[in-house]
Motif scaffolding. Structure first.
Motif, PDB file in Angstrom:
ATOM      1  N   GLU A  31     -38.187   6.182  -0.441  1.00 24.87           N
ATOM      2  CA  GLU A  31     -37.614   5.947  -1.769  1.00 24.87           C
ATOM      3  C   GLU A  31     -37.903   4.522  -2.242  1.00 24.87           C
ATOM      4  O   GLU A  31     -38.216   4.305  -3.419  1.00 24.87           O
ATOM      5  CB  GLU A  31     -36.111   6.225  -1.733  1.00 24.87           C
ATOM      6  CG  GLU A  31     -35.774   7.697  -1.525  1.00 24.87           C
ATOM      7  CD  GLU A  31     -34.334   7.932  -1.121  1.00 24.87           C
ATOM      8  OE1 GLU A  31     -33.896   9.102  -1.128  1.00 24.87           O
ATOM      9  OE2 GLU A  31     -33.634   6.957  -0.784  1.00 24.87           O
ATOM     10  N   CYS A  77     -40.141   3.343  -5.569  1.00 23.85           N
ATOM     11  CA  CYS A  77     -39.522   2.542  -6.631  1.00 23.85           C
ATOM     12  C   CYS A  77     -40.038   1.105  -6.677  1.00 23.85           C
ATOM     13  O   CYS A  77     -39.851   0.420  -7.697  1.00 23.85           O
ATOM     14  CB  CYS A  77     -38.003   2.528  -6.450  1.00 23.85           C
ATOM     15  SG  CYS A  77     -37.217   4.153  -6.616  1.00 23.85           S
ATOM     16  N   CYS A  89     -39.151  10.449  -7.798  1.00 26.11           N
ATOM     17  CA  CYS A  89     -38.166  10.043  -6.799  1.00 26.11           C
ATOM     18  C   CYS A  89     -36.988  11.004  -6.864  1.00 26.11           C
ATOM     19  O   CYS A  89     -36.411  11.225  -7.935  1.00 26.11           O
ATOM     20  CB  CYS A  89     -37.710   8.600  -7.037  1.00 26.11           C
ATOM     21  SG  CYS A  89     -36.506   8.009  -5.812  1.00 26.11           S
ATOM     22  N   VAL A  96     -34.091  -0.360  -6.238  1.00 24.66           N
ATOM     23  CA  VAL A  96     -34.019   1.070  -6.531  1.00 24.66           C
ATOM     24  C   VAL A  96     -33.102   1.259  -7.733  1.00 24.66           C
ATOM     25  O   VAL A  96     -31.945   0.825  -7.697  1.00 24.66           O
ATOM     26  CB  VAL A  96     -33.494   1.858  -5.316  1.00 24.66           C
ATOM     27  CG1 VAL A  96     -33.318   3.332  -5.642  1.00 24.66           C
ATOM     28  CG2 VAL A  96     -34.442   1.694  -4.134  1.00 24.66           C
ATOM     29  N   LEU A 100     -34.000  10.655  -5.975  1.00 24.24           N
ATOM     30  CA  LEU A 100     -32.711  10.060  -6.327  1.00 24.24           C
ATOM     31  C   LEU A 100     -32.391  10.272  -7.803  1.00 24.24           C
ATOM     32  O   LEU A 100     -31.220  10.255  -8.191  1.00 24.24           O
ATOM     33  CB  LEU A 100     -32.723   8.564  -6.008  1.00 24.24           C
ATOM     34  CG  LEU A 100     -32.844   8.193  -4.526  1.00 24.24           C
ATOM     35  CD1 LEU A 100     -32.886   6.683  -4.366  1.00 24.24           C
ATOM     36  CD2 LEU A 100     -31.695   8.770  -3.728  1.00 24.24           C
ATOM     37  N   TYR A 104     -44.185  14.943  -7.643  1.00 26.34           N
ATOM     38  CA  TYR A 104     -43.937  13.516  -7.770  1.00 26.34           C
ATOM     39  C   TYR A 104     -44.673  13.041  -9.015  1.00 26.34           C
ATOM     40  O   TYR A 104     -45.903  13.043  -9.076  1.00 26.34           O
ATOM     41  CB  TYR A 104     -44.440  12.748  -6.546  1.00 26.34           C
ATOM     42  CG  TYR A 104     -43.670  13.049  -5.292  1.00 26.34           C
ATOM     43  CD1 TYR A 104     -42.525  12.330  -4.978  1.00 26.34           C
ATOM     44  CD2 TYR A 104     -44.067  14.062  -4.434  1.00 26.34           C
ATOM     45  CE1 TYR A 104     -41.808  12.593  -3.831  1.00 26.34           C
ATOM     46  CE2 TYR A 104     -43.359  14.336  -3.277  1.00 26.34           C
ATOM     47  CZ  TYR A 104     -42.229  13.586  -2.983  1.00 26.34           C
ATOM     48  OH  TYR A 104     -41.533  13.863  -1.849  1.00 26.34           O
ATOM     49  N   PRO A 156     -31.115   3.327   0.750  1.00 30.65           N
ATOM     50  CA  PRO A 156     -32.349   4.036   0.353  1.00 30.65           C
ATOM     51  C   PRO A 156     -33.296   4.168   1.539  1.00 30.65           C
ATOM     52  O   PRO A 156     -33.381   3.289   2.389  1.00 30.65           O
ATOM     53  CB  PRO A 156     -32.934   3.139  -0.743  1.00 30.65           C
ATOM     54  CG  PRO A 156     -31.819   2.249  -1.178  1.00 30.65           C
ATOM     55  CD  PRO A 156     -30.923   2.073   0.006  1.00 30.65           C
ATOM     56  N   PRO A 183     -28.252   6.092  -4.441  1.00 28.86           N
ATOM     57  CA  PRO A 183     -28.392   7.080  -3.376  1.00 28.86           C
ATOM     58  C   PRO A 183     -27.081   7.833  -3.176  1.00 28.86           C
ATOM     59  O   PRO A 183     -26.003   7.259  -3.347  1.00 28.86           O
ATOM     60  CB  PRO A 183     -28.750   6.243  -2.143  1.00 28.86           C
ATOM     61  CG  PRO A 183     -29.251   4.942  -2.690  1.00 28.86           C
ATOM     62  CD  PRO A 183     -28.482   4.720  -3.957  1.00 28.86           C
TER      63      PRO A 183
END
Length: 320
Positions: free
Chosen positions: A225, A229, A145, A211, A147, A107, A221, A215
C-alpha cells in the motif's frame, strides 16, 4: 426436690431438640430428607455385593412396510431426422470442474496489474499532474489501492500549500477519515500546540500523509500500500515545493528518506531529499504526535527537534 412436672419435661425435651438441631446446622446440615437416618456407606456396599439383574432381550421389532418410491420419467428429446422414436438419455450430472475464478483485481486502469505494476502506473499518472488540485482529483478517482474502498474519505492535505514547511505523517486515523483532513484528532491537537510553540499554525504550514486513505481498524499500511501511494505524496511534495520537509514518525521518515533506522535514532537529523527536477531540500525526522501521546516523557526530544526546525526556518529566511 420437687418432682418434675409434665411442663418441665416438655421444656427440657424442646431444649434438647434445639441443641440437636443447632449441632447439625453447625455441622453443615441444612435440610432433612427423611424421618430416620440412613447409612449410605452400608447401602453402597450392599448394592455392590448384590448380583446385577439379568437383562431380558428385547422383543424383535417388526420391519415397517416400505412403499416403493415413484420414479420420475427420464427426460425426452425430440427425435432427430431419420429416427422412429425418441431416445432416452441420462440425467446430466453436476460438473466436477472447479468454479470459475474471479476476475483479477484492477489497479488503476491496468487490469490484472500486480502491486509493482500498480506502483509504476501510479508514478506515471502522478507525473502528469501539474497542480495540487489535479493531483487530488486523480486520487479521488484512483482505484489502484484497496484502501480507497474501505475508507470513508480521501485525506489529501490541510494548511497552506505555499508554506515554507511541509509536515508528512503516516496515514489518517478515524477522525481524519471522518472529516477528510489530516491530523484532526488528539494527535492533531498536539501537533497544533507543537507548531504554535515555534510560531507556526495551519496557515503557515502544509500537512499531509504518505497514505491518503485510512487503513481498516487503524492498522499500519502494508509495504504494498505504501509503495502504491508513495508516488502521489512525492509528487505532492514537488508541487508544494517547501523549503523544509518534516517527517513525523518512523514510517514517513523511512519512506521519504530511505533510512532503515528507528525513529529514536533517526530523529533530530536532517536528511537530503531530492525532488523530481533534481533540486534538493532538507528533511527533518522527528517523533509522531501519536507516539508522544503514548510516551509523554519523549516530548523533550520533540521539543529539541522543533527548535532545530525553528532555527532552520530562520536561517533560510535570513539567507534569502
Amino acid at each position: 426436690m420437687e418432682p418434675m412436672t409434665a411442663s418441665h419435661a416438655d421444656t427440657d425435651a424442646r431444649a434438647d431438640l434445639m441443641s440437636y438441631l443447632d449441632f447439625h446446622v453447625e455441622a453443615g446440615v441444612d435440610a432433612a430428607l427423611d424421618e430416620r437416618a440412613h447409612d449410605r456407606f452400608a447401602e453402597a456396599e450392599a448394592a455392590a455385593l448384590a448380583p446385577a439383574p439379568r437383562a431380558e432381550p428385547a422383543p424383535p421389532r417388526e420391519p415397517l412396510p416400505r412403499e416403493p418410491l415413484p420414479r420420475e420419467p427420464l427426460p425426452q428429446r425430440d427425435p432427430a431426422p431419420g429416427e422412429d422414436a425418441p431416445l432416452e438419455f441420462r440425467r446430466e450430472l453436476p460438473s466436477r470442474d472447479p468454479p470459475p475464478r474471479e476476475p483479477p483485481r484492477t489497479y488503476g486502469n491496468a487490469a490484472g496489474a500486480k502491486p509493482g505494476e500498480a506502483a509504476d502506473d501510479a508514478r506515471a499518472r502522478a507525473a502528469q499532474m501539474t497542480t495540487l488540485a489535479e493531483l487530488e482529483a486523480l486520487l479521488r478517482g484512483f482505484e489502484g489501492c484497496g484502501l480507497r474502498f474501505t475508507a470513508k474519505n480521501l485525506v489529501f492535505a490541510d494548511g497552506n500549500p505555499q508554506a515554507r514547511v511541509m509536515f508528512v505523517g503516516e496515514a489518517p486515523g478515524a477522525d481524519e477519515d471522518r472529516i477528510g483532513k489530516p491530523f484532526m484528532g488528539r494527535s492533531g491537537q498536539l501537533l497544533d500546540r507543537m507548531m504554535a510553540a515555534i510560531g507556526l499554525d495551519r496557515s503557515s504550514a502544509y500537512i499531509s500523509n504518505v497514505v491518503p486513505w485510512r487503513p481498516p481498524g487503524n492498522r499500519n499500511p502494508t509495504p504494498q500500500e505504501i509503495s502504491i501511494c508513495r508516488p502521489f505524496v512525492e509528487r505532492q511534495i514537488e508541487l508544494a515545493d517547501p523549503d523544509i520537509l518534516v517527517c513525523l514518525g518512523a514510517p514517513a521518515t523511512q519512506t521519504l528518506t530511505g533510512t532503515k533506522d528507528g525513529i529514536l535514532k533517526a530523529r533530530g537529523r536532517f536528511y537530503p531529499y531530492r525532488l523530481g527536477d533534481g533540486r534538493e531540500i532538507r528533511a527533518l525526522a522527528t517523533l509522531h504526535p501519536a507516539y508522544l501521546l503514548r510516551q509523554p516523557v519523549q516530548k523533550r526530544l520533540a521539543w529539541r527537534d522543533f527548535r532545530m526546525l525553528k532555527a532552520a526556518l530562520d536561517g533560510s529566511a535570513a539567507g534569502r
